[in-house]
Enzyme design. Structure first.
Site, mmCIF file in Angstrom:
data_model
loop_
_atom_site.group_PDB
_atom_site.id
_atom_site.type_symbol
_atom_site.label_atom_id
_atom_site.label_comp_id
_atom_site.label_asym_id
_atom_site.label_seq_id
_atom_site.Cartn_x
_atom_site.Cartn_y
_atom_site.Cartn_z
ATOM 1 N N GLU A 115 26.645 35.867 38.422
ATOM 2 C CA GLU A 115 26.555 36.388 37.061
ATOM 3 C C GLU A 115 27.840 36.184 36.264
ATOM 4 O OE1 GLU A 115 24.717 37.548 33.878
ATOM 5 O OE2 GLU A 115 23.669 37.174 35.763
ATOM 6 N N TYR A 121 30.126 30.568 31.305
ATOM 7 C CA TYR A 121 29.563 29.369 30.676
ATOM 8 C C TYR A 121 28.820 29.705 29.380
ATOM 9 C CZ TYR A 121 30.501 27.011 35.145
ATOM 10 O OH TYR A 121 31.099 26.477 36.249
HETATM 11 C C1 LIG Z 1 34.538 30.491 36.905
HETATM 12 C C2 LIG Z 1 36.033 30.297 37.145
HETATM 13 C C3 LIG Z 1 36.293 28.854 37.575
HETATM 14 C C4 LIG Z 1 36.766 30.589 35.837
HETATM 15 O O1 LIG Z 1 38.171 30.359 36.020
HETATM 16 P P1 LIG Z 1 39.286 31.318 35.351
HETATM 17 O O2 LIG Z 1 40.614 30.639 35.513
HETATM 18 O O3 LIG Z 1 39.152 32.687 35.847
HETATM 19 O O4 LIG Z 1 38.851 31.227 33.837
HETATM 20 P P2 LIG Z 1 39.565 31.901 32.562
HETATM 21 O O5 LIG Z 1 40.735 32.696 32.990
HETATM 22 O O6 LIG Z 1 39.795 30.829 31.576
HETATM 23 O O7 LIG Z 1 38.404 32.816 31.999
HETATM 24 C C5 LIG Z 1 37.762 33.802 32.771
HETATM 25 C C6 LIG Z 1 36.984 34.761 31.891
HETATM 26 O O8 LIG Z 1 36.747 35.987 32.610
HETATM 27 C C7 LIG Z 1 37.641 37.015 32.137
HETATM 28 N N1 LIG Z 1 38.424 37.621 33.228
HETATM 29 C C8 LIG Z 1 39.283 38.574 33.069
HETATM 30 N N2 LIG Z 1 39.802 38.929 34.245
HETATM 31 C C9 LIG Z 1 39.248 38.171 35.164
HETATM 32 C C10 LIG Z 1 39.422 38.058 36.572
HETATM 33 N N3 LIG Z 1 40.263 38.833 37.252
HETATM 34 N N4 LIG Z 1 38.716 37.139 37.226
HETATM 35 C C11 LIG Z 1 37.870 36.333 36.567
HETATM 36 N N5 LIG Z 1 37.682 36.404 35.229
HETATM 37 C C12 LIG Z 1 38.368 37.314 34.526
HETATM 38 C C13 LIG Z 1 38.560 36.315 31.206
HETATM 39 O O9 LIG Z 1 38.931 37.198 30.185
HETATM 40 C C14 LIG Z 1 37.731 35.180 30.682
HETATM 41 O O10 LIG Z 1 36.820 35.627 29.700
HETATM 42 P P3 LIG Z 1 36.292 34.660 28.525
HETATM 43 O O11 LIG Z 1 35.124 33.877 29.112
HETATM 44 O O12 LIG Z 1 35.867 35.582 27.441
HETATM 45 O O13 LIG Z 1 37.414 33.738 28.149
HETATM 46 C C15 LIG Z 1 36.564 31.264 38.229
HETATM 47 O O14 LIG Z 1 36.188 32.559 37.886
HETATM 48 C C16 LIG Z 1 36.108 30.965 39.654
HETATM 49 O O15 LIG Z 1 36.738 30.196 40.390
HETATM 50 N N6 LIG Z 1 35.003 31.604 40.077
HETATM 51 C C17 LIG Z 1 34.507 31.442 41.462
HETATM 52 C C18 LIG Z 1 33.920 30.075 41.720
HETATM 53 C C19 LIG Z 1 32.721 29.851 40.862
HETATM 54 O O16 LIG Z 1 31.789 30.656 40.831
HETATM 55 N N7 LIG Z 1 32.738 28.700 40.167
HETATM 56 C C20 LIG Z 1 31.648 28.294 39.319
HETATM 57 C C21 LIG Z 1 30.609 27.601 40.122
HETATM 58 S S1 LIG Z 1 29.287 27.042 39.090
#
Ligand SMILES: CC(C)(COP(=O)(O)OP(=O)(O)OC[C@H]1O[C@@H](n2cnc3c(N)ncnc32)[C@H](O)[C@@H]1OP(=O)(O)O)[C@@H](O)C(=O)NCCC(=O)NCCS
Length: 154
Positions: A115, A121
């Site tokens: 989720e 996305y």
């Molecule tokens: C999806 C993912 C790649 C995003 O990377 P990220 O470096 O956390 O991305 P960002 O920091 O640019 O943005 C994360 C968003 O979540 C919010 N957020 C805040 N704290 C957060 C936290 N501790 N962890 C994750 N997201 C957080 C941010 O504010 C941001 O919100 P926005 O969409 O309004 O900008 C990362 O969460 C991840 O590796 N997830 C696990 C693997 C996964 O599921 N990948 C996708 C497979 S399809």
């Protein structure tokens, strides 16, 4: 030749990675790369060396109706570095690359229970094609391919 099968243990992880690495090296860095990768690298405050904290794996696909598309295969940021904007930066980088290579879109698959990524996305404009257009994800596994490849013509 004698060998045994046993359940993997944590100490086996380097060997598992070594085996996976062979395919990754051949498939990504040979004459015809099957994938590309962008790496997020930083210098942690606690050390002098550089640390890789995330990556996105992608390749290009082709749809006769809309042309070139960038396919995002894998996207991961290490837990402790999430929420700092690195993922958004990678998305910007890939969007820029998609524009420069004249792609019509970026495709990807997300597990329905992931989720937080779905929201990540969607906030950036992604459409859920399963819901909106009724697409279902299908695959022929290797066994089915072998069967089809070796089937005799009627
Ligand atoms: C999806 C993912 C790649 C995003 O990377 P990220 O470096 O956390 O991305 P960002 O920091 O640019 O943005 C994360 C968003 O979540 C919010 N957020 C805040 N704290 C957060 C936290 N501790 N962890 C994750 N997201 C957080 C941010 O504010 C941001 O919100 P926005 O969409 O309004 O900008 C990362 O969460 C991840 O590796 N997830 C696990 C693997 C996964 O599921 N990948 C996708 C497979 S399809």
């Amino acid at each position: 030749m004698e060998y045994k099968l046993r359940k993997a243990e944590p100490k086996d992880v380097p060997d598992i990675l070594r085996l996976v690495k062979v395919d990754l090296l051949e498939d990504g860095f040979g004459d015809t790369p099957f994938y590309h990768c962008v790496i997020a690298e930083l210098q942690p405050q606690s050390s002098d060396g550089l640390e890789v904290v995330g990556f996105a794996m992608y390749y290009f696909t082709y749809d006769p109706w809309v042309g070139k598309q960038l396919y995002l295969e894998d996207f991961f940021i290490t837990q402790e570095y999430r929420g700092l904007g690195i993922g958004s930066h990678i998305m910007r980088h890939l969007s820029d690359l998609a524009m420069k290579t004249r792609c019509s879109g970026m495709m990807f698959v997300v597990a329905e229970n992931n989720e937080s990524s779905i929201q990540f996305y969607k906030r950036r404009g992604a459409e859920d094609l399963s819901q909106e257009e009724g697409w279902r994800l299908y695959r022929f596994d290797k066994e089915s391919l072998v069967k089809m490849a070796s089937a005799r013509e009627e």
